[in-house]
Design an enzyme around this catalytic site. Structure first.
Site, PDB file in Angstrom:
ATOM      1  N   PHE A   1       1.022  -1.172   0.015  1.00  0.00           N
ATOM      2  CA  PHE A   1       0.039   0.106   0.005  1.00  0.00           C
ATOM      3  C   PHE A   1       0.905   1.326   0.051  1.00  0.00           C
ATOM      4  O   PHE A   1       1.527   1.617   0.867  1.00  0.00           O
ATOM      5  CB  PHE A   1      -0.961   0.114   1.304  1.00  0.00           C
ATOM      6  CG  PHE A   1      -1.589   1.089   1.133  1.00  0.00           C
ATOM      7  CD1 PHE A   1      -2.963   1.417   0.420  1.00  0.00           C
ATOM      8  CD2 PHE A   1      -1.541   2.372   1.856  1.00  0.00           C
ATOM      9  CE1 PHE A   1      -3.830   2.323   0.490  1.00  0.00           C
ATOM     10  CE2 PHE A   1      -2.261   3.579   1.656  1.00  0.00           C
ATOM     11  CZ  PHE A   1      -3.402   3.588   1.046  1.00  0.00           C
TER      12      PHE A   1
ATOM     13  N   ASP B   1       9.514   3.008   1.618  1.00  0.00           N
ATOM     14  CA  ASP B   1       8.566   3.824   1.929  1.00  0.00           C
ATOM     15  C   ASP B   1       8.220   3.539   3.589  1.00  0.00           C
ATOM     16  O   ASP B   1       7.819   2.489   4.070  1.00  0.00           O
ATOM     17  CB  ASP B   1       7.285   3.072   1.142  1.00  0.00           C
ATOM     18  CG  ASP B   1       6.094   3.867   1.326  1.00  0.00           C
ATOM     19  OD1 ASP B   1       6.089   4.564   2.499  1.00  0.00           O
ATOM     20  OD2 ASP B   1       4.871   3.749   0.580  1.00  0.00           O
TER      21      ASP B   1
ATOM     22  N   LYS C   1       2.912  11.573   6.848  1.00  0.00           N
ATOM     23  CA  LYS C   1       2.141  11.410   7.880  1.00  0.00           C
ATOM     24  C   LYS C   1       2.701  12.111   9.160  1.00  0.00           C
ATOM     25  O   LYS C   1       2.563  13.201   9.289  1.00  0.00           O
ATOM     26  CB  LYS C   1       2.007   9.823   8.135  1.00  0.00           C
ATOM     27  CG  LYS C   1       1.152   9.423   7.066  1.00  0.00           C
ATOM     28  CD  LYS C   1       0.621   8.072   7.851  1.00  0.00           C
ATOM     29  CE  LYS C   1      -0.211   7.177   6.425  1.00  0.00           C
ATOM     30  NZ  LYS C   1      -1.371   7.900   5.983  1.00  0.00           N
TER      31      LYS C   1
END
Length: 431
Positions: A171, A256, A285
């Site tokens: 994801f 990531d 984030k």
């Protein structure tokens, strides 16, 4: 020309009439209930989310309060965007102070906050250069562009032939290019045609990765821990093996760490658990402290150097407000306090979840203050467990099937963590 002075005894036509009744102040609008607000959202928002039925109106630290005043312990922390809790004082102060100066210049000009942010982030991660962006998906897209450019200019791959290897269960976001290499049917179905140039191999399988590399390969793009897949942690040695393979075969290793990075796993970066350093690192984030969207690609100078003016950009990327908050985030991480808290409280989390295996929990995976918990499907789906925990004042969210994800703020106390796990135990035992 002659003018006449105004008569001081004449009434002022702009003055209020003293004989008129005093105006009545408008009554404050009644605050709508949670149910009414949820109904309004359903009527006017695109249905791309299925939130739990709670309407948050205030937050502080690890706690939120809904519009009716009920309190909930936040055990999701904005999918790790709130690693430092809601409204951390140092981050709020950084934002408030910057608001008095300048918030946006665009990259058409320099600003006085960007250099410090870029330097600090590079030093924190042990890399050389920073490309500031806004969202995690933008960071991923940027890294794909950099890897392709590097493949053409440095490695010598034929134009428009570069490929990037990704892992099953990944994801990385929801843009068109990113869902092109997703294997989640919910993310992909109905959004083709898809962007070519990606090869998928099983996660945690070095042999499959090695077999997929050829003369067109620019990079391998991986999550060191797969968050959306249920906090899936690879075997010991996998990341070190990816690093060795990438170096030996002349390809880039792109990590990531948008969810796993910035203290969540008990280290600044999840790759540090195996002592490796990627060529390109993706952050987001928590980099914005839960205040503004901030993301970045941080990487080796020789790789980042393939970008030239006009080839890539972002109006808001690196804006002074984002840089001020991002710098404050780097300062918090430089103390090591939050990494240590994640390690210490992560041990408590692991111990308590171990006690639930066979008693409503089939299995779990945890690193630091991050866990994917597989609940027995006979008890309920992840959504149903999340709704029952909501009734107990605990906020979590399901990922897939009967798996729930725990990712509380790194600021919560041991007592708060124990209380949340007590509630989970109570829900499971009751079911």
């Amino acid at each position: 020309m002659t003018t006449t002075a105004p008569d001081p005894t004449a009434p002022d036509p702009t003055a209020p009439d003293p004989t008129a009744p005093a105006p009545t102040a408008p009554a404050p609008a009644a605050r709508r209930s949670s149910g009414a607000l949820i109904e309004a959202e359903n009527a006017c928002l695109a249905h791309n989310y299925h939130p739990l039925p709670v309407v948050v109106a205030h937050a502080e630290g690890a706690w939120v309060r809904d519009v009716e005043g009920r309190r909930y312990l936040d055990m999701l922390a904005g999918y790790s965007a709130l690693n430092f809790g809601h409204r951390h004082p140092a981050l709020i102060e950084a934002a408030r102070s910057q608001l008095d100066h300048v918030t946006l210049t665009s990259r058409a000009f320099h600003n006085d906050r960007l250099a410090g942010f870029a330097e600090g982030l590079a030093q924190l991660t042990g890399l050389d250069m920073t490309l500031p962006m806004n969202t995690g998906a933008e960071a991923v897209e940027s890294a794909v562009k950099i890897a392709r450019k590097w493949a053409y200019e440095v490695k010598g791959v034929a134009e428009d032939r570069a490929t990037v290897i990704v892992a099953s269960g990944n994801f990385h976001g929801r843009t068109t290019t990113i869902v092109s290499f997703s294997d989640d049917p919910t993310a992909r179905t109905g959004f083709g045609p898809f962007t070519p140039g990606f090869r998928t191999v099983p996660y945690d399988d070095l042999a499959a990765l090695e077999a997929a590399v050829d003369e067109t390969t620019a990079a391998v793009l991986l999550e060191p821990i797969q968050g959306e897949a249920g906090v899936r942690i690879p075997s010991d040695g996998y990341l070190a093996g990816v690093r060795e393979l990438a170096s030996r075969r002349g390809i880039l290793f792109i990590a990531d760490e948008i969810q796993s990075g910035l203290g969540r796993t008990g280290a600044t970066l999840a790759v540090e658990h195996e002592g490796v350093r990627p060529d390109l690192l993706l952050l987001g984030k928590a980099l914005g402290g839960g205040i503004v969207p901030v993301s970045a690609v941080v990487g080796r100078r020789d790789v980042m150097g393939v970008l030239r003016p006009g080839e890539h950009g972002s109006t808001f990327g690196g804006n002074p407000l984002a840089a001020a908050v991002g710098t404050a985030v780097v300062d918090l991480l430089n103390t090591g306090e939050f990494q240590q808290r994640a390690r210490e409280l992560g041990s408590v989390l692991t111990e308590r979840l171990s006690q639930l295996v066979g008693r409503g929990v089939l299995a779990f995976r945890a690193r630091g203050l991050w866990a994917g918990v597989d609940v027995d499907p006979a008890i309920g789906t992840g959504r149903e467990i999340s709704e029952r925990l909501l009734a107990e004042g605990i906020l979590v969210k399901d990922t897939h099937g009967s798996t729930i994800r725990l990712a509380p703020p790194l600021t919560l106390t041991r007592e708060e963590l124990e209380s949340a796990l007590d509630s989970l135990q109570k829900v499971l035992y009751r079911l």
